[in-house]
Write a protein that holds these residues in place. Sequence first.
Motif, mmCIF file in Angstrom:
data_model
loop_
_atom_site.group_PDB
_atom_site.id
_atom_site.type_symbol
_atom_site.label_atom_id
_atom_site.label_comp_id
_atom_site.label_asym_id
_atom_site.label_seq_id
_atom_site.Cartn_x
_atom_site.Cartn_y
_atom_site.Cartn_z
ATOM 1 N N LYS A 95 -1.162 33.195 14.115
ATOM 2 C CA LYS A 95 -0.509 34.770 13.967
ATOM 3 C C LYS A 95 0.414 34.649 12.929
ATOM 4 O O LYS A 95 0.555 36.320 11.859
ATOM 5 C CB LYS A 95 -1.273 35.223 15.004
ATOM 6 N N ASN A 96 2.067 34.430 12.920
ATOM 7 C CA ASN A 96 2.201 34.939 13.243
ATOM 8 C C ASN A 96 3.596 34.057 11.812
ATOM 9 O O ASN A 96 4.487 34.079 11.478
ATOM 10 C CB ASN A 96 4.070 34.963 14.284
ATOM 11 N N TYR A 97 2.702 32.885 11.369
ATOM 12 C CA TYR A 97 2.901 32.485 10.125
ATOM 13 C C TYR A 97 3.997 32.513 9.126
ATOM 14 O O TYR A 97 5.041 31.923 8.877
ATOM 15 C CB TYR A 97 1.248 31.929 9.851
ATOM 16 N N LYS A 98 3.428 33.775 8.329
ATOM 17 C CA LYS A 98 4.018 34.120 7.622
ATOM 18 C C LYS A 98 5.412 34.470 7.495
ATOM 19 O O LYS A 98 6.191 34.964 6.398
ATOM 20 C CB LYS A 98 2.863 35.184 6.383
ATOM 21 N N GLN A 99 6.250 35.044 8.769
ATOM 22 C CA GLN A 99 6.734 35.941 9.213
ATOM 23 C C GLN A 99 8.063 34.648 9.296
ATOM 24 O O GLN A 99 9.181 34.752 9.330
ATOM 25 C CB GLN A 99 6.731 36.775 10.656
ATOM 26 N N LEU A 100 7.990 33.285 9.465
ATOM 27 C CA LEU A 100 8.552 32.508 9.503
ATOM 28 C C LEU A 100 9.524 31.729 8.165
ATOM 29 O O LEU A 100 8.980 31.749 7.346
ATOM 30 C CB LEU A 100 7.292 31.689 10.391
ATOM 31 N N PRO A 101 10.527 31.659 8.745
ATOM 32 C CA PRO A 101 11.039 30.497 7.704
ATOM 33 C C PRO A 101 10.121 29.501 7.028
ATOM 34 O O PRO A 101 10.237 28.610 7.917
ATOM 35 C CB PRO A 101 12.997 30.141 7.752
ATOM 36 N N PRO A 102 10.840 29.262 5.938
ATOM 37 C CA PRO A 102 10.073 27.685 4.655
ATOM 38 C C PRO A 102 10.275 26.580 5.969
ATOM 39 O O PRO A 102 9.366 26.021 6.375
ATOM 40 C CB PRO A 102 10.314 27.533 3.891
ATOM 41 N N GLU A 103 11.174 25.940 7.083
ATOM 42 C CA GLU A 103 11.644 25.216 7.747
ATOM 43 C C GLU A 103 10.320 25.349 8.786
ATOM 44 O O GLU A 103 9.760 23.948 9.291
ATOM 45 C CB GLU A 103 12.828 25.054 7.824
ATOM 46 N N VAL A 104 10.311 26.748 9.282
ATOM 47 C CA VAL A 104 9.523 26.459 10.549
ATOM 48 C C VAL A 104 7.867 26.106 10.057
ATOM 49 O O VAL A 104 6.786 25.771 10.547
ATOM 50 C CB VAL A 104 9.494 27.065 11.785
ATOM 51 N N ARG A 105 7.563 27.032 8.828
ATOM 52 C CA ARG A 105 6.168 26.774 8.219
ATOM 53 C C ARG A 105 5.446 25.215 8.139
ATOM 54 O O ARG A 105 5.062 24.686 8.373
ATOM 55 C CB ARG A 105 6.113 27.562 7.148
ATOM 56 N N GLU A 106 6.736 23.987 7.774
ATOM 57 C CA GLU A 106 6.819 23.234 7.804
ATOM 58 C C GLU A 106 6.465 22.100 8.785
ATOM 59 O O GLU A 106 5.002 21.610 8.547
ATOM 60 C CB GLU A 106 7.657 22.262 7.122
ATOM 61 N N ILE A 107 6.976 22.568 9.552
ATOM 62 C CA ILE A 107 6.496 22.229 10.811
ATOM 63 C C ILE A 107 5.157 22.175 11.733
ATOM 64 O O ILE A 107 4.758 21.744 12.002
ATOM 65 C CB ILE A 107 7.516 23.050 12.098
ATOM 66 N N GLY A 108 4.621 23.985 11.235
ATOM 67 C CA GLY A 108 3.487 24.454 11.792
ATOM 68 C C GLY A 108 2.661 23.113 11.064
ATOM 69 O O GLY A 108 1.389 22.979 11.105
ATOM 70 N N ALA A 109 2.701 22.957 9.800
ATOM 71 C CA ALA A 109 2.013 22.355 8.798
ATOM 72 C C ALA A 109 1.677 20.878 9.407
ATOM 73 O O ALA A 109 0.234 21.064 9.523
ATOM 74 C CB ALA A 109 1.765 22.301 7.421
ATOM 75 N N LYS A 110 2.720 20.386 9.953
ATOM 76 C CA LYS A 110 2.392 18.779 10.514
ATOM 77 C C LYS A 110 1.665 19.407 11.229
ATOM 78 O O LYS A 110 0.791 18.149 12.040
ATOM 79 C CB LYS A 110 4.034 18.654 11.485
#
Length: 145
Positions: free
Chosen positions: A36-51
């Motif tokens: 839900k909050n994915y787009k507000q996160l920094p890129p490095e955190v989004r990469e963790i989310g993808a993993k």
Amino acid sequence: ARAAARLVAGAGHHAHSQAAAAMAAAAAPLLEEFSKNYKQLPPEVREIGAKVSREASRVREGVTKAFKREECGAGTYRNSMGKCEPCLQGTYSATVNADYCHTCPAGHVSEGGAAKCRLSDGYTVGAAGGVSAALAWGVQYFWRR
């Protein structure tokens, strides 16, 4: 996100167990909140989310495969590896998906893969339902004389 990643990663190592299903279920709400909050996160955190998302998909597939086991029919049991094995001679399994085979009662026998035991030759069933080997022996002994 880290808690979800740990849960999902832990489940990945045990994908063929019920613990994996429980871990994957526990991770699902965390992953939903994270997305839900994915787009507000920094890129490095989004990469963790993808993993984490990829790992969750892998765990889901493993859990689904683990629960699509073959059915073990009567006369068989499920061994420790989850495979169906026939009951050994002298044992039986009357139910589907049994965890073990039961030993035949005294005076009864079975062939391998049996769903029930049968009365042994030379044994009779008494009025109370008990097996009387002595009576059977006595009848045979005096019959032959």
